[in-house]
Each structure stands twice: as C-alpha cells, then as structure tokens.
Design a protein around this motif. Structure first.
Motif, PDB file in Angstrom:
ATOM      1  N   GLY A  12      40.488 -23.958 -50.709  1.00  0.00           N
ATOM      2  CA  GLY A  12      39.972 -23.298 -49.476  1.00  0.00           C
ATOM      3  C   GLY A  12      39.368 -21.990 -49.841  1.00  0.00           C
ATOM      4  N   GLY A  13      39.098 -21.144 -48.891  1.00  0.00           N
ATOM      5  CA  GLY A  13      38.292 -20.199 -48.869  1.00  0.00           C
ATOM      6  C   GLY A  13      38.951 -18.822 -48.996  1.00  0.00           C
ATOM      7  N   VAL A  14      38.508 -17.787 -49.670  1.00  0.00           N
ATOM      8  CA  VAL A  14      38.986 -16.313 -49.643  1.00  0.00           C
ATOM      9  C   VAL A  14      37.992 -15.357 -49.262  1.00  0.00           C
ATOM     10  CG1 VAL A  14      40.144 -14.784 -51.631  1.00  0.00           C
ATOM     11  CG2 VAL A  14      40.416 -17.490 -51.633  1.00  0.00           C
ATOM     12  N   LEU A  15      38.570 -14.561 -48.732  1.00  0.00           N
ATOM     13  CA  LEU A  15      37.614 -13.262 -48.459  1.00  0.00           C
ATOM     14  C   LEU A  15      38.281 -12.064 -49.156  1.00  0.00           C
ATOM     15  CD1 LEU A  15      35.710 -11.632 -46.677  1.00  0.00           C
ATOM     16  CD2 LEU A  15      37.159 -11.369 -45.174  1.00  0.00           C
ATOM     17  N   LEU A  16      37.366 -11.528 -49.980  1.00  0.00           N
ATOM     18  CA  LEU A  16      38.022 -10.442 -51.037  1.00  0.00           C
ATOM     19  C   LEU A  16      37.056  -9.216 -50.661  1.00  0.00           C
ATOM     20  CD1 LEU A  16      39.301  -9.353 -53.571  1.00  0.00           C
ATOM     21  CD2 LEU A  16      37.336 -10.177 -54.941  1.00  0.00           C
TER      22      LEU A  16
END
Length: 68
Positions: A12-16
């Motif tokens: 999936g996607g990750v916002l860091l």
C-alpha cells in the motif's frame, strides 16, 4: 528497525512526515517505489529526484541565500 523493514513487504501507500533525514533516507531508499513531495509556501509539489538529490538542492539554495 522492524517497522521500517516491514514496509519492504507492504504493497500500500505510506505518508511519512518527518524532519529526521535518517528516517526519510531509510524509508525512501528505493527510488523506484518512493516519491518526494515538498510542502513549501502554501503549495505541494513533487520533487523529481531522490531524497539525497533533494538535500543537495536545499544546500545549494541555502548557500545561494547566504552568498547574496
């Protein structure tokens, strides 16, 4: 770090959001799967390079401001 290693298998996607350049470098080590987005002056724009290239660009900008 186990949690960072787990991201290698995450599809999936990750916002860091972080000021920790070591963490960002580690999470964004794969240029094929990572994108750098810069929030600055009320705008959001993609940076067309790696995190290391982004840091180099920032250093050039800071040097230019200091030299002026």
């Amino acid at each position: 770090m186990q949690s960072i290693d787990a991201l290698d298998e995450f599809s999936g996607g990750v916002l860091l959001v972080s000021h920790d350049s070591r963490l960002i470098s580690r999470v964004c080590a794969d240029d094929e799967r990572s994108e750098i987005w810069v929030v600055e002056n009320g705008t959001v724009s993609g940076f067309p390079g790696s995190f290391e290239e982004y840091k180099e660009e920032l250093q050039r900008e800071i040097k230019a401001e200091v030299d002026d």
